[in-house]
Design a protein around this motif. Sequence first.
Motif, short mmCIF file in Angstrom:
data_model
loop_
_atom_site.label_atom_id
_atom_site.label_comp_id
_atom_site.label_asym_id
_atom_site.label_seq_id
_atom_site.Cartn_x
_atom_site.Cartn_y
_atom_site.Cartn_z
N ASN A 71 -42.38 15.49 10.69
CA ASN A 71 -41.16 16.23 10.35
C ASN A 71 -40.77 15.39 8.96
OD1 ASN A 71 -37.91 15.39 10.54
ND2 ASN A 71 -37.94 15.95 12.95
N SER A 72 -41.12 14.48 8.60
CA SER A 72 -40.58 13.97 7.30
C SER A 72 -40.99 14.41 5.91
CB SER A 72 -41.26 12.18 7.70
OG SER A 72 -40.85 12.05 6.31
N LYS A 73 -42.30 15.35 6.67
CA LYS A 73 -42.51 15.67 5.48
C LYS A 73 -42.10 16.82 4.69
CE LYS A 73 -47.00 18.21 3.12
NZ LYS A 73 -46.40 19.40 3.25
N ILE A 74 -41.46 17.49 6.12
CA ILE A 74 -40.98 19.17 6.54
C ILE A 74 -39.64 19.19 5.32
CG2 ILE A 74 -39.35 20.70 7.97
CD1 ILE A 74 -42.26 20.41 9.76
N GLN A 75 -39.03 17.52 5.81
CA GLN A 75 -37.51 17.66 5.47
C GLN A 75 -37.41 17.05 3.50
OE1 GLN A 75 -34.65 14.76 7.08
NE2 GLN A 75 -35.81 14.85 9.58
N LEU A 76 -38.64 16.60 3.33
CA LEU A 76 -38.86 16.76 1.62
C LEU A 76 -39.30 17.89 0.72
CD1 LEU A 76 -41.41 13.43 1.57
CD2 LEU A 76 -39.01 13.47 1.26
N ASP A 77 -39.92 18.58 1.52
CA ASP A 77 -39.67 20.46 1.46
C ASP A 77 -38.61 20.42 0.83
OD1 ASP A 77 -42.79 19.39 1.56
OD2 ASP A 77 -42.77 20.41 3.09
N ILE A 78 -37.71 20.54 2.11
CA ILE A 78 -36.22 21.06 2.62
C ILE A 78 -35.66 21.02 1.30
CG2 ILE A 78 -34.06 21.11 3.65
CD1 ILE A 78 -35.80 21.14 6.04
N GLU A 79 -35.52 19.21 0.96
CA GLU A 79 -34.67 18.54 -0.41
C GLU A 79 -35.33 18.82 -1.51
OE1 GLU A 79 -32.18 17.19 0.24
OE2 GLU A 79 -31.87 17.38 1.69
N SER A 80 -36.20 19.69 -1.74
CA SER A 80 -37.07 19.69 -3.12
C SER A 80 -36.52 21.46 -3.46
CB SER A 80 -38.88 19.56 -2.80
OG SER A 80 -39.61 20.41 -3.77
N LYS A 81 -36.97 22.08 -2.16
CA LYS A 81 -36.26 23.64 -2.46
C LYS A 81 -34.63 22.91 -3.14
CE LYS A 81 -39.62 25.38 0.34
NZ LYS A 81 -40.39 26.40 1.42
N LYS A 82 -33.81 22.20 -2.69
CA LYS A 82 -33.11 22.41 -2.43
C LYS A 82 -32.37 22.29 -3.84
CE LYS A 82 -30.42 21.22 0.72
NZ LYS A 82 -29.25 20.14 1.69
N ARG A 83 -33.00 20.90 -4.24
CA ARG A 83 -32.85 20.73 -6.09
C ARG A 83 -33.35 21.60 -6.83
NH1 ARG A 83 -35.06 15.53 -3.79
NH2 ARG A 83 -37.03 16.31 -4.72
#
Length: 559
Positions: free
Chosen positions: A407-419
């Motif tokens: 769950n934590s890893k997926i959220q980090l991926d989402i934030e990375s793509k957003k940036r």
Amino acid sequence: MAAKLKIAGTWSGILEVELENWTVPMLRQEVANRSNCTPSSINLIFGGRLLKDQTDDQNNNTNLKLSELGLKNNAKILVTRVNVDEGKSFQQELMAEEQRSSRLTRLKMAVAMLAKRHADGSLPIDDYNIELEDQRGQKVNMGSETDQRAIMMGLMLHTKGKQLMRTQQYKDALEVLEMGEEAFSLCDSKLIECIDNVPILQIDMVWCYFMLRDINLLALAGERLAKARVGIERSHGKNASRARELQSSRSPEIALYLRLELLEGVAAFHCGKLDKSREALTSAKARYSKLQVSDEALSLLMSMGYHEYEAKRALKMNEQDAESAINFLEEEKEKKAKKREDDIKRQQEIREQKKFGKTPLGKAVDLQMVQVLETIGFERELAAEVLRRHENDTQKALDDLTNPELNSKIQLDIESKKRKRQQKHVDSITDELVSMGFERSQVIAAVNSHGTKTAALNELLAQGQMSSASVDGSIPSFDPATSSTAGERLNLPSSSGDERESPSSSREGEERDLEMEDELVEELHRGDAFSDYDIDVTKEAEALNEYLALLDSAMVRSN
């Protein structure tokens, strides 16, 4: 030595020629002179073949002599005239037929591609969605993906065929309807038996036979009409009992049954079954009388603000009952309003699906599953991303969501793509402002400080400094009201998938015929649940009178 040729046709007589010296052009010129026409309008036929201006390459390309072409003394030559205008007309007809064939091919391909895109759950590339509905406007799923696609193709082709019928292009309409019948045949027959679309299509095909006045096809139409009647009765029930129940005791189908019985009467007449023909035509005439709208009822509805066309339509479908017709019109108005709301909602859903991106197999994220996970307590964006990764498999998505590490890893991926997307957008605005002549360092500072292109540009203009890249030293003008990105903020909505497709883009290897697709979709949007039953019976009335008169005449002769 002179020889004699016997000439017949456009000019008749005996012509003396020198076979060793004369050529075909010389003979054609002589015949043309005697026929008072130009050589180009003359055909010479000898021994069953057309004499042409032939040459001998071994003899310096000179025209062959008549003797070398096999002509002898007393040979018979047939002369015919060529109509130049007829030749041009034939050429024009040939070109028109090629264009027609090409257009029908384009239509078939566009229908297949539209059905594929809208039946397989792929990420939408349009701003609309083609979905199957029942007569009450409810979304329905018919069988497998293959069945869905076949039914969509059949419905689109049937709709296009009816549009061609309305414009009296019956030959083209018949070909399109035949393609529609072929598409329906690809669907599970048990599903097809549940709907009335195929029987109606068959009736429309026979109507095209009739309007083309193709007696051979009409004589064979009985079998197709018999199948149509079986299909209609299976779908509507005996005496349309099931249809009446679905339509709140209304009778929208009267015009359809009128056309069916008329065609049954016509087909029976051309097969010599006069008694059967009269029975069918008499029943059709009775139905026609039920469709005659009274001036009083029409005037009443029009005085209430309804247009003449919709008032007549409502009265015909409600057996001339004014009160039922008014209720029908109000219900239709409510349905249209709801459909507009549903269309807007669906467009918003499509935009959101594009924002979420596509699954590894190119499918759209299932928004219903997103809603389920959201009600459990997971963030919508996170739920959509996990479903995207697992091809909308809810159980696998739940497994990832309830795993703290994943769950934590997926959220980090989402934030990375957003940036990354945010930076890409900033770079795009920066490059655009730099191209206007501003210093890059000043542009970057202004964009980072203000967040929107409009505010950043205003700041740069206020500074009044231009880089040497400006050709004439003038300050660039900018009107926020006309800018397509005026007021656009940098915090773009997040997208958990790959780069999303624009509405006009196509998938890999997919050549879209946008003109034909737009034409099809426009026709689909124009129709409603009662379009198949909405028949102007003027032609039917003329045909009834014609064939009843033919029957009377046939009866007189037989007596």
